[in-house]
Scaffold this active site. Structure first.
Site, PDB file in Angstrom:
ATOM      1  N   HIS A 171      -8.227 -12.804  -6.839  1.00 19.66           N
ATOM      2  CA  HIS A 171      -8.867 -11.663  -7.514  1.00 19.66           C
ATOM      3  C   HIS A 171     -10.382 -11.810  -7.571  1.00 19.66           C
ATOM      4  O   HIS A 171     -11.104 -10.815  -7.690  1.00 19.66           O
ATOM      5  CB  HIS A 171      -8.311 -11.505  -8.929  1.00 19.66           C
ATOM      6  CG  HIS A 171      -8.387 -10.107  -9.458  1.00 19.66           C
ATOM      7  ND1 HIS A 171      -9.486  -9.297  -9.256  1.00 19.66           N
ATOM      8  CD2 HIS A 171      -7.509  -9.369 -10.188  1.00 19.66           C
ATOM      9  CE1 HIS A 171      -9.287  -8.124  -9.851  1.00 19.66           C
ATOM     10  NE2 HIS A 171      -8.095  -8.145 -10.405  1.00 19.66           N
ATOM     11  N   ASP A 389      -1.682   4.636   4.941  1.00 18.16           N
ATOM     12  CA  ASP A 389      -0.784   5.066   6.016  1.00 18.16           C
ATOM     13  C   ASP A 389      -1.261   4.476   7.342  1.00 18.16           C
ATOM     14  O   ASP A 389      -2.340   4.803   7.823  1.00 18.16           O
ATOM     15  CB  ASP A 389      -0.766   6.596   6.074  1.00 18.16           C
ATOM     16  CG  ASP A 389       0.099   7.147   7.184  1.00 18.16           C
ATOM     17  OD1 ASP A 389       0.711   6.352   7.924  1.00 18.16           O
ATOM     18  OD2 ASP A 389       0.155   8.378   7.320  1.00 18.16           O
TER      19      ASP A 389
END
Length: 462
Positions: A171, A389
């Site tokens: 992170h 996508d």
């Protein structure tokens, strides 16, 4: 991974030769604080993919490898190493990229995991997901510093059924907005050969050195390492709870009656407050705890790019988020006024956090580690994870697997509409059943009480 997966290929993906070279980037205060948390971020995207193994090997693998390499030319930090010096107070941690640095990309195949089971909303066993997200290689000691890779990616084929892409990163590398920019760049190159917006690496955030020094003196920084494995959660399940647009609008209408002085409440606050109260009630129902002095806390992170003075570009790469939250007694949270009280507390916390950050940073850090039961939020509905996508269509499901490390929930847009909230939870089975029952019953009760108009149907629970 055992027998659940067959490894098809493991490869190290670098940026194109001589496109990046030697680069280093200092960690800001926003990045440094994540070094106090030893667990990485695990995300999993699940796509329908009704093609054979040969199509996957011949078409998908070459495209993903090539497009990822091109993406790393611009997002080179994903292939870099985190450098933490033996004495971090004298020489601060940094990200360092040298020619040839790479990111581990694994391609796997599964015949033993049920893809349709994994992509559902209903309660599913947490450990079924663990083989689908990669680990990051461990730290290595080099001279007077420790060197650690910061990201790893795994693509898993379910022949004639689906594909998952699991991404694991430290992170400290970046927040959700920067990670989203990387993913959108990768998908754009995979589909169209073009990248879109480029990241900005200028360290424009100005923070008092005293705050950096405070963090770097903590012992957790000196013992940092990548977690070797996911925790075993054979007794936990994950499920998805959806608040539709109709649900949210009616909840807001009901809240205007309960809290007439409340000028505005966001869908995010409504969703978080509702889930917070339902989780508290489910725990009391299952475990019987509801002491007078027990306290519950809810924490979420806010993007500060537009809140800092001067503002930080939206394309700024790194971490630029800071936590805020609220707490109250369990008896209040689980009472008749629990939901409106939670809304009021969270709305106030977010509103007041806009007044400044660095002045209260030290106090907020101290509060972070207080031994108070806390529910944190992963994700943000401001970024549409269902736009990731690669050319096979949008994801059929998105899961934050790193919820398994903490008492957290994920809050993102729904796969069906960006105006709906999709909330991921990880709880013991009995508490999950209690949560789903409580959340459904209370939502139906509130909706039926909101107006004399017919109550909206469309209450979605797994």
């Amino acid at each position: 991974m055992g027998e659940l997966l067959n490894i098809v290929e493991k490869c190290q993906i670098s940026a194109p030769a001589n496109s990046v070279g030697e680069r280093s980037l200092a960690l800001t205060f926003y990045d440094l604080r994540w070094l106090l948390y030893k667990h990485p971020v695990h995300q999993l995207f699940l796509y329908d993919f009704h093609h054979s193994r040969s199509h996957f090997v011949e078409t998908v693998i070459p495209n993903l490898k090539q497009s990822l390499s091109t993406t790393l030319e611009h997002f080179f930090l994903f292939a870099s190493n985190l450098i933490v010096h033996t004495n971090p107070t004298s020489k601060k941690p940094e990200f360092r990229h040298v020619e040839g640095d790479s990111l581990m990309l694994t391609f796997a195949e599964s015949d033993n995991l049920d893809f349709n089971y994994l992509k559902g909303d209903h309660p599913r066993e947490c450990d079924k997901f663990h083989p689908l997200v990669p680990l990051i290689e461990g730290a290595t000691k080099v001279s007077d510093f420790v060197k650690m890779p910061v990201c790893s990616i795994q693509v898993t084929l379910f022949p004639n059924s689906g594909v998952t892409i699991g991404i694991t990163n430290n992170h400290a590398l970046c927040d959700a907005r920067s990670k989203y920019a990387f993913l959108m760049a990768w998908t754009s190159i995979a589909k169209y050969g073009t990248i879109g917006l480029l990241p900005s690496y200028d360290r424009v955030i100005i923070c008092p050195n005293s705050l950096d020094d405070m963090l770097l003196k903590l012992p957790q920084i000196k013992t940092i390492d990548n977690t070797p494995e996911l925790v075993d959660l054979s007794n936990k399940v994950r499920a998805t709870f959806v608040l539709t647009r109709a649900n949210i609008n009616w909840l807001k209408k009901w809240l205007l009656v309960q809290l007439p002085t409340l000028e505005y409440v966001s869908s995010f606050v409504v969703g978080c407050a509702y889930v917070w109260t339902c989780i508290a009630k489910s725990q009391v129902l299952v475990e019987g705890k509801n002491g007078e002095y027990e306290v519950e806390r809810f924490s979420c992170s806010m993007d500060w790019r537009s809140r800092l003075d001067p503002p930080v570009p939206q394309t700024y790469f790194g971490n630029c988020v800071w936590p805020t939250g609220a707490q109250t007694q369990t008896t209040i949270l689980t009472g008749d006024r629990g939901f409106p009280t939670a809304v009021k507390l969270l709305e106030k916390a977010i509103r007041e956090s806009n007044k400044g950050m660095f002045e209260d940073a030290e106090i907020l850090l101290e509060k972070t580690f207080l031994p108070i039961p806390t529910i944190g939020v992963a994700g943000t509905p401001k970024l549409n994870v269902y736009n990731v996508d690669f050319g096979w269509g949008k994801p059929k499901k998105y899961e934050v697997i790193s919820l398994d490390y903490y008492d957290s929930v994920s809050v993102n847009v729904s796969k069906d509409s960006p105006e709906e909230l999709e909330i991921g939870l990880r709880l013991p089975p009995k508490q999950m059943d209690a949560f789903l029952t409580i959340s459904r019953n209370e939502l139906e009760s509130i909706l039926s009480d909101s107006s004399s108009d017919p109550s909206p149907t469309n209450v979605q629970c797994p």
